[in-house]
Each structure stands twice: as structure tokens, then as C-alpha cells.
Design a protein around this motif. Structure first.
Motif, PDB file in Angstrom:
ATOM      1  N   THR A 149      25.133  46.832  49.211  1.00 22.81           N
ATOM      2  CA  THR A 149      26.198  48.014  49.168  1.00 22.81           C
ATOM      3  C   THR A 149      26.349  48.857  50.514  1.00 22.81           C
ATOM      4  O   THR A 149      26.786  49.995  50.330  1.00 22.81           O
TER       5      THR A 149
ATOM      6  N   TYR B 224      28.678  49.176  52.288  1.00 22.16           N
ATOM      7  CA  TYR B 224      30.083  48.644  52.416  1.00 22.16           C
ATOM      8  C   TYR B 224      30.915  48.853  53.715  1.00 22.16           C
ATOM      9  O   TYR B 224      31.493  48.155  54.315  1.00 22.16           O
TER      10      TYR B 224
ATOM     11  N   ALA C 190      32.356  46.024  56.015  1.00 21.41           N
ATOM     12  CA  ALA C 190      33.776  46.105  56.303  1.00 21.41           C
ATOM     13  C   ALA C 190      34.017  45.964  57.604  1.00 21.41           C
ATOM     14  O   ALA C 190      34.961  45.509  58.515  1.00 21.41           O
TER      15      ALA C 190
ATOM     16  N   ASP D  42      32.253  40.052  49.359  1.00 21.42           N
ATOM     17  CA  ASP D  42      31.046  41.047  49.787  1.00 21.42           C
ATOM     18  C   ASP D  42      31.596  42.443  49.631  1.00 21.42           C
ATOM     19  O   ASP D  42      30.767  43.359  49.363  1.00 21.42           O
ATOM     20  N   VAL D  43      32.930  42.762  50.158  1.00 21.72           N
ATOM     21  CA  VAL D  43      33.398  43.972  50.323  1.00 21.72           C
ATOM     22  C   VAL D  43      34.811  43.931  50.360  1.00 21.72           C
ATOM     23  O   VAL D  43      35.459  43.055  50.734  1.00 21.72           O
TER      24      VAL D  43
ATOM     25  N   THR E  59      37.814  45.455  52.442  1.00 24.35           N
ATOM     26  CA  THR E  59      38.117  46.183  53.609  1.00 24.35           C
ATOM     27  C   THR E  59      39.087  47.037  53.613  1.00 24.35           C
ATOM     28  O   THR E  59      40.400  46.569  53.065  1.00 24.35           O
TER      29      THR E  59
ATOM     30  N   GLY F  56      34.691  50.643  53.847  1.00 21.44           N
ATOM     31  CA  GLY F  56      34.765  49.506  52.718  1.00 21.44           C
ATOM     32  C   GLY F  56      34.449  50.021  51.346  1.00 21.44           C
ATOM     33  O   GLY F  56      33.863  51.232  51.278  1.00 21.44           O
ATOM     34  N   GLU F  57      34.611  49.112  50.366  1.00 14.79           N
ATOM     35  CA  GLU F  57      34.757  49.300  48.930  1.00 14.79           C
ATOM     36  C   GLU F  57      33.867  48.036  48.357  1.00 14.79           C
ATOM     37  O   GLU F  57      33.935  47.247  48.957  1.00 14.79           O
ATOM     38  N   ALA F  58      33.591  48.426  47.176  1.00 12.80           N
ATOM     39  CA  ALA F  58      33.107  47.058  46.472  1.00 12.80           C
ATOM     40  C   ALA F  58      33.829  46.053  46.247  1.00 12.80           C
ATOM     41  O   ALA F  58      35.084  46.590  46.171  1.00 12.80           O
TER      42      ALA F  58
END
Length: 571
Positions: A182, A184, A188, A267-268, A270, A292-294
């Protein structure tokens, strides 16, 4: 956690391949050129998966990038001596087979590297049950965590199948810094660094719009990302190599084959609209500020199918009355076909000019492309009919190449499956199989609202001139869609660009896009706009819907088109 270099706050990752067929000597050049902690290689593209699929049909032991084996036969000892880890997606459709081949190579060389691989992406056998249809290849885009597991287990060489292009860079960075799933923003940032260096010298001046500004493009150096703990990076290259690393060469690669402001990965996700690019020093560009975000809950799947068979004949039409001559050839061939292919496409490229001083510049090219599921309909039944016109058609009748049989063509499409439905397995150097769970936190992908646009550039004197006098561009393909990223160098030029280069204006400048759906995404941090043209490339590169099937030159065509540009920008 496994530190991959001497500096706990920085990992130096170089790339030595941007595609299957890239410079063979690049691996040695990168290993001998200066300090590295990790060397990566990207060998896979949409078309490559189709090529490897055909290889595997001929020999089930193949399906990987054979040039990578040749490179390691030359450089394995050098990499081990220097302590440089190697991470690559050259495993293609057969990462286990490539790992075995590398062990065989190591044995012949008297070397003892720890070799690991990542598998699970190949879901061809399950494509039907997953709702993906009957395919030649079906490969889900895995992320970086299998690579991390292999590196943490001490692997010197990690080969993967279909992971995202940036994953071979993100994995080593995550292993070096011990990032969690996490983290992120850091992830990213590494994705952006990976996206910049994944295509090799495209980040150091190759295929660059203002190429005359690059001091030496004889053999541009391959890029390096010095990634920091927070995910920021400095993009550079080995001292003394050709090319250059500037804000614009980095921006050019950032604009390559992207979609909107959210760049989804396993994974992320961006946020491309958060990137800041700054020239730090000669051949050193800082990339920072990335958030970055989930990731989304589904994985993208690369699907290749055999679409049928294709053939083409290209007529040379010279001199006067080009249109009438082309019309006669079309009429005659159409009337002479006793068996009609399912698809017949004609294009006339008016490359001729009046009063030309060479025969070539007095000539146009008339191309006929045919496709059908039945190879007989596009084979000699087609090409022989064209040849029969040789003494009975327009004056000066000739072809660019002799007739031939039809050849199979592939169709690329993208599918999506739940991440939990795809195994992600790291096979460690001792043979242990470690299952990598999918992301536990996900976020459905959504468009980013268009940002507030800058105040319009004030009206004033303008000059009719090519867009490329002011703007740079980079274009590419994603399946049947094409993207064109366009950016400028100053805030005033950006104020003008976002007002002048609208979707409607793009369709005027590029008539081939006039009837297609076009999306525009504005990226203020990069002073850029990115266009997605849906369906311009038909069913993908192997379908060859255009003479430029990967849209590589589309941005340069746009830059060559004329519009009214503020005169002060053209000084």
C-alpha cells in the motif's frame, strides 16, 4: 527485504532492451559503461506475444526471447562479477523454459547463478471458461511482487512472462526499499520511472521530435533510473554515451502509449497528472511528485487470435492522369476476381508531384489489401488476377513486388479478469513455489475530471505554420487505438495549445480520424494534451489496417499540419 546495492537510499536500475530485436550489444554496453545495481530488459509487446505464440506452435520448448539467451551467453559472467542483478520479461510465453535454458548456459560457462522465474500469467488453457474466447495466447499482466519474492530469495537472474512493462523496474525498487503493497506513492513513482526507461533509447533522444537538438544520435545510450526511497527518481545514462537526457526526451517517453490521467496497473494506479519533471543537471532529469492509488480489481489480459489470412499487391502509377489510371486498375481487378475475399481495401498514396525530375517522384502507390478466413481466397487466386493485368491495363503498369501467397495475420484485443482468478507464482532459485496473493485493497478505475484549463492566450498576430514549429509529439498504439501526446515548452504556449488543439481541430488536421471517436486528456504539469483515437488501427498491429500499423509516425504527421500559430512563438 533484500538490498540490491550499497546505498540504502537509492537503487540504480538500467535498461538494455525496449523490444524483441533491440540492440544486441546493449547488455554489455550497460554492464561495462558504469555503475548499476540492476539491469532490466523489456522484450514483450502486443505483436511479440503473437510471434512467440507462433514459435510455441512450432516447438513447445520455445516461446521466449531467444536473443536474451545470446546476450547472457556473452554477459552472464560479467554481471555476476559486478553483482548486478538481471530482471527481464524475456520469458514471454515460457518463463520456466527460459530459466532452464539459462541454467544450461550457465553450466556450459562454468557459472553458478541463482535463477528464479515468475509464472501464472498464461491463462490460455482457461480462456474459454474465463469468458475470453478461443485464443492463440491469453496472458494476464502481472505486477511486481513475484519479482520481489525472487529477489528477496537471493536470485541473481529473474525471468518473467507477461508482467507490465514497468514491473521489471518496480520489483527491484520495492525489494531494495522494502516497500509494502500500500505504499502507493512510492510504487507509482517507480512505475513512472519504469515507463520512462522501458523503451530504451526513446528516453535518451531516440525517435525524438526535435531530434536535431540532440548532439550525437549515432548510438544513443540506454537509460538509467536512480530511484529513491520515496519513489522519486533521476533519469540519466552512462557518461560518454550518445544521445541526451532532457526534460523533453523524458516527456516524450512519458507521453508514449498512455491513455488518460490514471495509468492503471496490477499493483498501483498511477496519477500521470501529478508528475513533475525538472532538469537537474546535464543528462540528469528529476521525476518527482507522483501520487498513486489502489489498483483496479481486475487484471488486463493480452489476447491474440489468428484472425485469418491476408495478402496485398501494390501497383506503381506514374505520370499524368493518376486518379484515372488507379480507377482503371481497381475496376479491372474487381471484375477479374472469380472468388471474392471477405475484405478488399484500396488506398492510393499520392506521393507524386508535378513536373518531377525523377521517375520515383512522379509516381503514386495504389495498394490493394485483401483478408479472408480461407487462405485460398487471398492466395494466388487474388495475386494471379492482379498479375494478369500487366499487359492490359494503364500505361506504365508495374508492381513494387512479385505476387505471393496469402499469410496468416493476428488480432490483438484486451480482456479483463478478476485478479483473484489469475495465479501469480514466484519459483525461487531452490525450486520453492511461492504464491503471490492479489491486492487486498482495490479501487475501480474512473476518469479524472478535466482540470481547470489556463486562461486563454490573448488574440494577436498569427502565422500559418506547421504545428511542429512549436509543439513536440509522440504517438503509439494500444490494440486498435492510437495515442498522440502533444506538449510544448512554455506556459504561454500551453495556454494557446489547450485552446487551439481541440478534438474538433484534431479531426480537421487528421482527416483519417474525422469519423472516429477521439478523446482528449489534458496534463497541465507536463504542458501536454493526449489524444486517444479509437479504432484507427483496426484490430491491432498485426491486422495492418494502415501503412503505419503501430501509429509510430502519427504524431509527426500531426506536427507537419498547418494551423494559425501566434507569431511571437515562431521567432
Amino acid at each position: 527485504m533484500a538490498a540490491l546495492g550499497d546505498d540504502p537510499e537509492l537503487v540504480r536500475i538500467g535498461n538494455c532492451s525496449g523490444f524483441y530485436g533491440d540492440r544486441l550489444s546493449a547488455m554489455r554496453e550497460m554492464l561495462e559503461g558504469g555503475q548499476l545495481d540492476v539491469l532490466t530488459g523489456d522484450y514483450l509487446a502486443e505483436l511479440t506475444m503473437l510471434i512467440l505464440g507462433r514459435d510455441r506452435l512450432k516447438d513447445p520448448n520455445l516461446g521466449y526471447a531467444k536473443t536474451f539467451v545470446r546476450q547472457l551467453e556473452d554477459c552472464m559472467g560479467l554481471a555476476l562479477d559486478q553483482g548486478v542483478r538481471i530482471v527481464t520479461n524475456a520469458g514471454g510465453l515460457n518463463p520456466a523454459g527460459l530459466a532452464d535454458k539459462l541454467r544450461e548456459v550457465a553450466g556450459k560457462l562454468g557459472l553458478h547463478p541463482k535463477i528464479a522465474h515468475v509464472e501464472g500469467d498464461d491463462i490460455t488453457a482457461r480462456a474459454g471458461e474465463l469468458g475470453l474466447g478461443n485464443t492463440l495466447t491469453a496472458n494476464a499482466y502481472l505486477g511486481a511482487w513475484g519479482i520481489v519474492e525472487c529477489l528477496n530469495a537471493g536470485a541473481d537472474i529473474v525471468v518473467t512472462g507477461r508482467v507490465t512493462d514497468a514491473s521489471v523496474i518496480v520489483g527491484p525498487a520495492a525489494a531494495h526499499f522494502g516497500w509494502g503493497r500500500t505504499d502507493y506513492d512510492a510504487l507509482a513513482g517507480a512505475v513512472v520511472a519504469g515507463h520512462i526507461i522501458e523503451c530504451g533509447p526513446q528516453a535518451t533522444g531516440g525517435n525524438f521530435a526535435f531530434f536535431t537538438e540532440i548532439p550525437d544520435l549515432t548510438r544513443p545510450g540506454f537509460p538509467i533510473a536512480e530511484i529513491r526511497r520515496d519513489g522519486s527518481s533521476v533519469i540519466t545514462k552512462h557518461t560518454g554515451t550518445g544521445g541526451a537526457v532532457t526534460v523533453d526526451t523524458v516527456s516524450a517517453q512519458l507521453m508514449y502509449e498512455i491513455q488518460g490521467a490514471r495509468y492503471a496497473g496490477p499493483d498501483v494506479t498511477t496519477r500521470l497528472d501529478t508528475i513533475t519533471v525538472t532538469q537537474q543537471d546535464t543528462d540528469r532529469v528529476l521525476v518527482s511528485g507522483v501520487t498513486g492509488e489502489a489498483p483496479p480489481p481486475q487484471l488486463k489480459v493480452s489476447l491474440n487470435t489468428l484472425g485469418g489470412f491476408r495478402n496485398e499487391m501494390e501497383f506503381i502509377v506514374t505520370g499524368l492522369d493518376i486518379e484515372a489510371k488507379a480507377a482503371l486498375a481497381r475496376h479491372q481487378l474487381d471484375a477479374g476476381l472469380t472468388v471474392r475475399p471477405a475484405e478488399i481495401e484500396w488506398t492510393l498514396a499520392r506521393l507524386d508531384r508535378p513536373d518531377a525530375d525523377t521517375e520515383e517522384t512522379a509516381s503514386a502507390l495504389l495498394r490493394c489489401v485483401v483478408r479472408d478466413s480461407d487462405p485460398k481466397k487471398v492466395g494466388r487466386a487474388f495475386s494471379a488476377t492482379a498479375v494478369e493485368l500487366a499487359l492490359a491495363s494503364y500505361p506504365g503498369f508495374t508492381f513494387t513486388a512479385p505476387p505471393g501467397d496469402g499469410a496468416p495475420y493476428g488480432v490483438f484485443t484486451a480482456g479483463y479478469v478478476d485478479a483473484a482468478a489469475v495465479p501469480h507464482i514466484a519459483v525461487l532459485p531452490d525450486g520453492t513455489r511461492a504464491e503471490i496473493p492479489p491486492a487486498s485493497e482495490t479501487l475501480a478505475l474512473a476518469d479524472v475530471p478535466e482540470p481547470a484549463l489556463p486562461q486563454a492566450f490573448p488574440a494577436g498576430p498569427t502565422t500559418r505554420a506547421p504545428l511542429g514549429r512549436v509543439a513536440l509529439a509522440r504517438s503509439g498504439d494500444k490494440g486498435g487505438n492510437a495515442n498522440i501526446g502533444v506538449w510544448v515548452r512554455t506556459d504561454d504556449e500551453f495556454r494557446w495549445l489547450v485552446g487551439a488543439l481541440t478534438v474538433d481541430q484534431l479531426k480537421v488536421l487528421l482527416p483519417e480520424a474525422a469519423k472516429l471517436t477521439v478523446h482528449r486528456h489534458v496534463l497541465p504539469n507536463l504542458r501536454a494534451v493526449n489524444f486517444i483515437i479509437e479504432g484507427l488501427l483496426g484490430q491491432g498491429v498485426a491486422y495492418q489496417a494502415r501503412f503505419d500499423p503501430q501509429a509510430k509516425g502519427l504524431g509527426e504527421w500531426l506536427r507537419a499540419r498547418y494551423l494559425d500559430i501566434p507569431t511571437e512563438f515562431l521567432a
